[in-house]
Design an enzyme around this catalytic site. Sequence first.
Site, short mmCIF file in Angstrom:
data_model
loop_
_atom_site.label_atom_id
_atom_site.label_comp_id
_atom_site.label_asym_id
_atom_site.label_seq_id
_atom_site.Cartn_x
_atom_site.Cartn_y
_atom_site.Cartn_z
N ARG A 226 0.69 -1.21 0.18
CA ARG A 226 -0.06 0.08 0.02
C ARG A 226 0.85 1.44 0.07
NH1 ARG A 226 -4.08 -3.49 3.11
NH2 ARG A 226 -2.86 -3.09 5.17
N PHE A 242 -11.78 -5.34 -5.36
CA PHE A 242 -11.92 -6.05 -4.22
C PHE A 242 -11.38 -5.35 -2.91
CE2 PHE A 242 -10.79 -8.62 -7.89
CZ PHE A 242 -11.95 -9.45 -8.01
N ASP A 264 -16.15 -3.60 -4.42
CA ASP A 264 -16.45 -4.77 -3.75
C ASP A 264 -17.74 -5.61 -3.94
OD1 ASP A 264 -14.41 -6.16 -1.36
OD2 ASP A 264 -16.36 -6.66 -1.40
N SER A 265 -17.87 -6.82 -4.15
CA SER A 265 -19.38 -7.24 -4.08
C SER A 265 -20.07 -7.17 -2.66
CB SER A 265 -19.08 -8.96 -4.41
OG SER A 265 -18.32 -9.74 -3.55
N ASP A 311 -6.39 -7.03 -6.24
CA ASP A 311 -6.11 -8.00 -5.03
C ASP A 311 -7.34 -8.68 -4.47
OD1 ASP A 311 -4.79 -8.69 -2.79
OD2 ASP A 311 -5.55 -7.16 -1.62
N CYS A 351 -2.84 -14.23 -3.47
CA CYS A 351 -2.52 -14.56 -1.91
C CYS A 351 -2.94 -16.03 -1.71
CB CYS A 351 -3.59 -13.70 -0.96
SG CYS A 351 -5.22 -14.08 -1.08
#
Length: 407
Positions: A226, A242, A264-265, A311, A351
Amino acid sequence: MTPNHHQPLSGNAMSRRTIILKKGKEESLQRFHPWIFSGAIQRMDEGIEEGDVVDVLTAAGEWIAAGHYQIGSIAVRVLTFKQEAIDTAFFAARLQSALAMRERIGIAGNPQNDTYRLVHGEGDNLPGLVIDCYGRTAVMQAHSVGMHCCRMMVCEALIQVMGHRIDNIFYKSETTLPFKAGLGQENGFLYGGIDDNRAIENGLAFHVDWLKGQKTGFFVDQRDNRLLLEQYAKDKQVLNMFCYTGGFSVYAMRGGAHLVHSVDSSAKAIDLTNRNVAMNFPGDNRHQAFCDDAFRFLDAHDDLYDLIILDPPAFAKHRAALHNALKGYTRLNVKGLERIRKGGILFTFSCSQVVSKENFRNAVFTAAAQAGRNVRILHQLHQPADHPINIYHPEGEYLKGLVLYVE
């Protein structure tokens, strides 16, 4: 919250039940690898239950390690290669070592950053245990039945080691323990109980949802990445896909981004992102958040952004899902590469532990070819120093990222 009936023995290590390995299967332990697979076991004492501490002997009867027994492919997670009791003093020594390393590298004890990982499983010689610190609260998470059984000893040791640094210990293992273990685990405070969920990361403030959020409530592992993104954000039109807590979005705004869109969902994630942006930049109209599907949003917004962050959550939790995960990473990166402006910068991550660096790079290379864009790698990213990798356990490397310049 009371200890489970599987609470392991402390006291003399040799009073524990034993597991005998097949001939030659001690070789990985001689290299200090902390996992024993079920296929390496010749026989074991009767009455061993999941979560028990067991002593491991070679086929010749020589003691070689002790660890937590569990049902599954990984049968023992090794705690020690020395004959010693697994008690509060054991955990205190391991926690003290973990804290000392983080103090030495300037992560713990920094007033501009009270958000960090104190224990990273095998990386800190405590397999199955994760502890993240958020201000005055430590969030403890067990990924094995054994660590769940030891949680009260770990809690006591944590209070001893951290002292004045923490007021609360929150146990968050409801979704990380094996489902078939039937532990009936519920999240809750083991110590303290003050519900101030604000934490500071590199001088920025965040609300951390350790009650219902993903992982321990915040993606501590993206702190350094970040900060890197902030350096590229000036005057950019930024898309954070995301977004979850909006971490990348907040850093982009501090970096001087012209516009930041967070997607984002999850409606809860969007609410948390908006709260975090408002806490750091009240009344700033550069930011807007959208609750939408990633692919649908990218399809509807072409050539608008010159800095995009991809991400996503882990596409593969186990090796059987690897093929489909790589297809998913390729598809997502194709969309990002197709939509980004000429001269744009793309931050893209995986990830998933079962996805290797080579797997991920190949997926992104394939995406670049399919998108027909000329792409250069600016940075190869990974997990930060408070997520250390045990040199004897290369499987501990899980976070992969690329920063791409897209012509």
